[in-house]
Structures are given as structure tokens and as C-alpha cells.
Design a protein around this motif. Sequence first.
Motif, PDB file in Angstrom:
ATOM      1  N   ARG A  84      -3.847  -6.953   4.062  1.00 25.98           N
ATOM      2  CA  ARG A  84      -3.259  -5.794   3.402  1.00 25.98           C
ATOM      3  C   ARG A  84      -4.410  -5.104   2.680  1.00 25.98           C
ATOM      4  O   ARG A  84      -4.978  -5.624   1.734  1.00 25.98           O
ATOM      5  N   TRP A 140       5.806  -7.146   7.129  1.00 24.42           N
ATOM      6  CA  TRP A 140       5.068  -7.410   5.896  1.00 24.42           C
ATOM      7  C   TRP A 140       4.275  -8.703   5.998  1.00 24.42           C
ATOM      8  O   TRP A 140       3.247  -8.859   5.326  1.00 24.42           O
ATOM      9  N   HIS A 143       3.674  -3.585  -0.378  1.00 17.65           N
ATOM     10  CA  HIS A 143       4.124  -4.912   0.018  1.00 17.65           C
ATOM     11  C   HIS A 143       5.628  -4.893   0.277  1.00 17.65           C
ATOM     12  O   HIS A 143       6.312  -3.872   0.076  1.00 17.65           O
ATOM     13  N   GLY A 160       0.687  -8.077   6.998  1.00 20.34           N
ATOM     14  CA  GLY A 160      -0.166  -7.478   5.983  1.00 20.34           C
ATOM     15  C   GLY A 160      -0.184  -5.975   5.989  1.00 20.34           C
ATOM     16  O   GLY A 160      -0.313  -5.343   4.946  1.00 20.34           O
TER      17      GLY A 160
END
Length: 706
Positions: free
Chosen positions: A170, A217, A192, A220
Motif C-alpha cells: 500500500r 484490500w 485502507h 494492498g
Amino acid sequence: MMQVGAGRDWPLAGGDVGGTYFSRLEDITPENVSSLGLAWDYPLYTNRGQEATPVEIDGVLVTSSTAGRAVALDAATGEEIWRFDPEIDMQANRVACCDMVNRGVAVDDGRVFVATLDGVLYALDFKSGEILWQADTHDGSGRGLSSTGAPEVAGDVVLIGNSGAEYDVRGFVTAYDVETGAARWRFYTVPHDPEAGPQENPELEEAVTTWDPESRWDVGGGGTVWDAIHYDPEFDAVYIGVGNGGPYHRAKRSPSGGDNLYLSSIVALDPETGRVKWHYQETPGDSWDFTATGPMTLTTLEIDGEETPVLLHAPKNGFLYVIDRRNGKLLRANALVFQNWTSGINAETGRPVMTPENADYSTGPKIIYPGTPGASNWHPFSYNPQTGLYYGAVLEMGNLMMMTPGQKPYKEKGINSDASLIFTPDLPAVLPGLPSFVQEAVKALPEWSRVEEGLDKSELRAIDPLTGETVWAAPYAGWQDRSGVLTTASGLVFAGDVRGFFNVYDAESGDLLKSIDTGASIIAAPMTYEVDGVQYVAVMAGWGGGGWPYVPRYGAAYERRNDGRILVFKLGGGETPKPDKLPPLEPAPAAPEDLFADASPETIAHGRALFFDNCAICHSNQHRSISPDLRRMQPYTHEIFNDILLEGLLVQNGMPSWGDLLMEEDADAIHAYLIGEQRRIRAVELELQKEGLPLDQPSAALLSNY
């Protein structure tokens, strides 16, 4: 203000605060450049890619090389002042998609900032190279983060991003106090999972509305800021270029659609708080690896009769953008290459006009233009305010993209891009080996005729930034042949090439004025500086980066040792020594006869799948590959194969351990597949040798017999 720097010294990676890669020095001219020769060179003791542009201040040249090593040299003589060899966790190489490269250092107030491959940011003393502080840039998520970009100083903070969008990262960028290394703020580029609680800032609360609540999610999201961080002191803003999403296609990443902010965007941040000032998304809902991470140029252009502060940006997606630095408003967007993912940019909304019938490969295989290597990439452009032209490497190429059915399970610290692609220059040769239904689908696409015509090309272009029109172009040798650019006030354009030549062009006409055969592939941008009245031009040499295992046959690194070097030139300089030639290619060694001789087709198929999932990104298994060609393993390598793969026997050489992901039976399956490949290629090469033919160009017909 945009002219600060790039005079006698070259204090910033791009020369001046605008990152123009333009120098006001005029001693080297079109009239005398013919006498340009080597002043000195410095060995970097590595065969990996060199992408950094050195910095020079008060006669000291500082730069970075493989994985974040750094060195300071006397800029006039090349004498070493200090060398920084950090202890690097080479396991990070497992999550570095595109070689162990590093794109440079930042220097500010007696400090040198450099980020290492394993995600550590160092502040070094400019005079001694001693560590002043270091900061772990990981966010505690345990994901596959690495760092390859150059830090950027913005007032009293220094910023660094990370790499890994193809893995499970992420994306984010972090600001550290320049004096202490304390983290001041962090900006995540993608939200997120909303079920995990509030987002880190209000802008992400807005961004999450552009994602499917059931997005991947777990993977990432991508959005890594692996390059293109630029501070604008005029408006006290830090501009970051955000990378692609993960998985690649939005249909898998965010099934119900959405723009997926802030993927493939330029985001202006407040350097004090990390809050968003403005943003412009170049590729909403990116599905094609169209990162916005190419270097930016800050300057002033006359637009509609007004002197306007602008940001010039040529990202992967094929457009050249002119953006108002005050507010992020799009002023111009012109296509640089043939493209089919969009029919253009809507001038009112600033959004691309999408063409899903051409580019949505979730419905079947599609040939997408431009390809994932990008119409342009990390190779810096140069803006020359005297000619008013923008100079840079532009690639006309596409790729076939396909998507596997369903959702693949999350792979921790593994490649989660979940798409297959084949570059169009390779497609005619590869297509016969694909399933018949894929072949039929590809040949029915309107772009197939373009592929057959072989229209792919790479060029150094001089471009009008307001129209996108090419004023002149000089050919590169092929799609892997691109480099950064330097221009000077004396009317010169400097650029290397993968063939090993350092070339100088006339900025107005594009005429080639000087070409120095260095014997070393050059992909980085040059720079220039003056010491004691002498103008020097420096460039990093060494093949690598995106596509790095695939050494092109036209490249110097195919014929010669890929010795990383700093090359520095001056008027009246001498000859440039070339690396040694590689020995003639010999047939692959015989594999041990009894090793996996009875491996089942299922085992070999399992090994092949594991190899392409985990190994092929580095081990291309082509002739003259920089990483070892595993079809050519010696007997002793076979003996320690599992020690290398599972135990990390060669981790300090850049070969990470895979023991946390692969079992012994997996390693054996990979080994069995590679032994089969070794036996196959040896048979081909023995036949070629018998016929007196070159070993590196076997025909498709001959290969099909084995």
C-alpha cells in the motif's frame, strides 16, 4: 526562482529547483565539442543498472549506485573522498521488480541523503560520509517494500517513497526531520479497508469513495511513489507521482469500478503537514501499469498571453501534460505516441475519453498502446528555456495483456499483479506458442496489423511542450534503448544509449555532433559542472532497470562486461577505455544425467509454473542475461541448488532465500524444469555448433525440434 542551480555547480538531481536538466554553462559548444574526451572514470564494482544523476557542489561529486551505496569524489580528478557501503538486507531484492537500482542522492546543508534497497533512509555527513542518522521507512505492515528512488528535501523535511506495487504494498511517502531523522508525517496514496476504521486523513476518506468497498484490500492497492518527488519552493508544495494499482486490472482490484484515487496521479502536498493541496489523476481507474512516477519539470510558460507557472509531465500513458502549479488545473494534454486506451483528453473535465472496446482486457486479450514500459518512463526529460523545447526518450510500443479468470489468492510479499503481458516486438514470435483461442482473438484485433508492420520504435525527441509536436527526432536502437537527457545554454543535447555511445546533438536541428564509444550501456541522465574554469560532463554507465534481465543484442552489455562506471568528459580529454569483451558463447553444460531423469510431466509443469511466478522476473534465461542463465548451470551449482534457493547461500550476491515460501518439493520441481530446459538448449546449441552457426540466434524451426 526556477533558475536556482545548474550554473557552475549541479546541486540537485535535476540541476536546478525546476528539475530541468538544463545547464547555463557554455564552454562546451557545437564548434568545439568534437574534442570532447574522457577526463576520468570511476569503477562502481557492480554489474547492475545505473540510473542516478550525480550531484556536484564546490568541486565534490556525490552519487549513489547499486542498492543505495554512495560515494563522494573529487569532481576534477575522480579521487575518492569517501565511500558508503551500508549493510543491506538483500532479501529486499526479492520484492524489487526492476533490478537493485538507485536513482540518486539529495544534498542539503552539509548532509547527503540516500535510501537503500531494504527501505532505510540515511543522512550522511557531506565531508566525511559518516552516518548522522538513519530511519527505517517501513510502516510495520510487513509487506514487500523496497526503495529505489532519490530522496527530496523540502524545507526542514526530507521525503522518500517506496517501490513494490506489483507485490503487496500500500503506497505511501514519508517526511523525516532533516536534522534528527524523526518521522514528521506519512501520506498513504490509497485508502485502507474502510471496515478497519477511519482513514489516516480526510483526503483518504474522500478517496475511499472512489474504490469498491469490496476491493482487494488484502493485496494492498499499489500506488507506490518509487520516483518523482519534487519540491516547489515557489508555492511551498511537494509534488508526488503515484504508481499503478495492484492487481493491475481495476475489475479485480475494485470490481464495481471507480477512479481509485490516488493511483496514477500527481498529488501536491503541504510539506509541513502532509495534507493535500491539490491533485490531478492522469489515468483514472488505471488497469495498464500507467504509473505517474516519471520525473516532473517545473518552469514558466506563456499560455494564452499569460506567464504561467507550470508542471510538465510525460508519464507512461502516452500524453504530455502541462499543469498549473498553483491549483493543479490541466492546461494542455497532447498525445506523444499512438495509443488506443483513450481517444484523447477532455479539455473541460481533464479526464481521458476511455475506449473500453480497445483496452478493456477483462473481456479478453487486448493489444494495448502504449505498453507497460510506457511512452516514457523514469528517464528524465530536459527543458531548455532558450529553445522552448522539451527533450526526452519516447517509446512507440504496445503489449498484449490478458487476465486470468477469477480472483487469485493473496501472495504475501509476492507478485500480485494478476495479469499476463507480452511486448509487441516479441508478440509475432511468441504468438504461435499460445493457446489457439488466444491466437485467434489476437489476430482479430485491429492493432494486430500494426504489430505485423513492426511500427515500434524508440526515439530521442525535441518536443513543443504546448502542442506535443516533434520538432526533430533521433533514433534509438530498439525498445530497450532509452536514456535521460541533459541540455545546455550553448545549444547542446547530451544523451547516452544502450549501444554504449555517449552522444551530443545540436539542440535546434538534432544533428549528431559527437559520439563517443564507451563500450558501456548508458541509460541515466548526464549532468555538467565547472571546476577551476573547466567544464565537465558526467554520466553513470551500466545496463539494468526495467527489463534488466533481457539484455538486448544491440546493447554494449551483450558484447562486453557490464561494469558499472562513472564517466566524466572534458574538452581535450582522452580515449574512453572499454570493458573487456565477454568470451564466445559455448554450448550449455551437460546436466547431470541421473538428476530428475524420471521427473513426471506434472512435476515439470509445477516447476515451470513456480519458475514463472517467482523467478522469471530476474532470471530471463536468455543469452548474456545479467542474472545467471539457469539453463547453463555447472555441476557444482546443481549440487547446491536447494541451498541457494531455500537457504539463501548466495543472498549477499543478490539472490534471496525463498525458504519461507517454497517447500523442498517445490524447489525440486523448479530444478527438474530447469534441467529439462538445460538439456533442450544444449541439444540446440550443439547442433548449431556443428553447423558453424552462431549460438545466440537459434531459429524457431530448430528450437521446435527439441
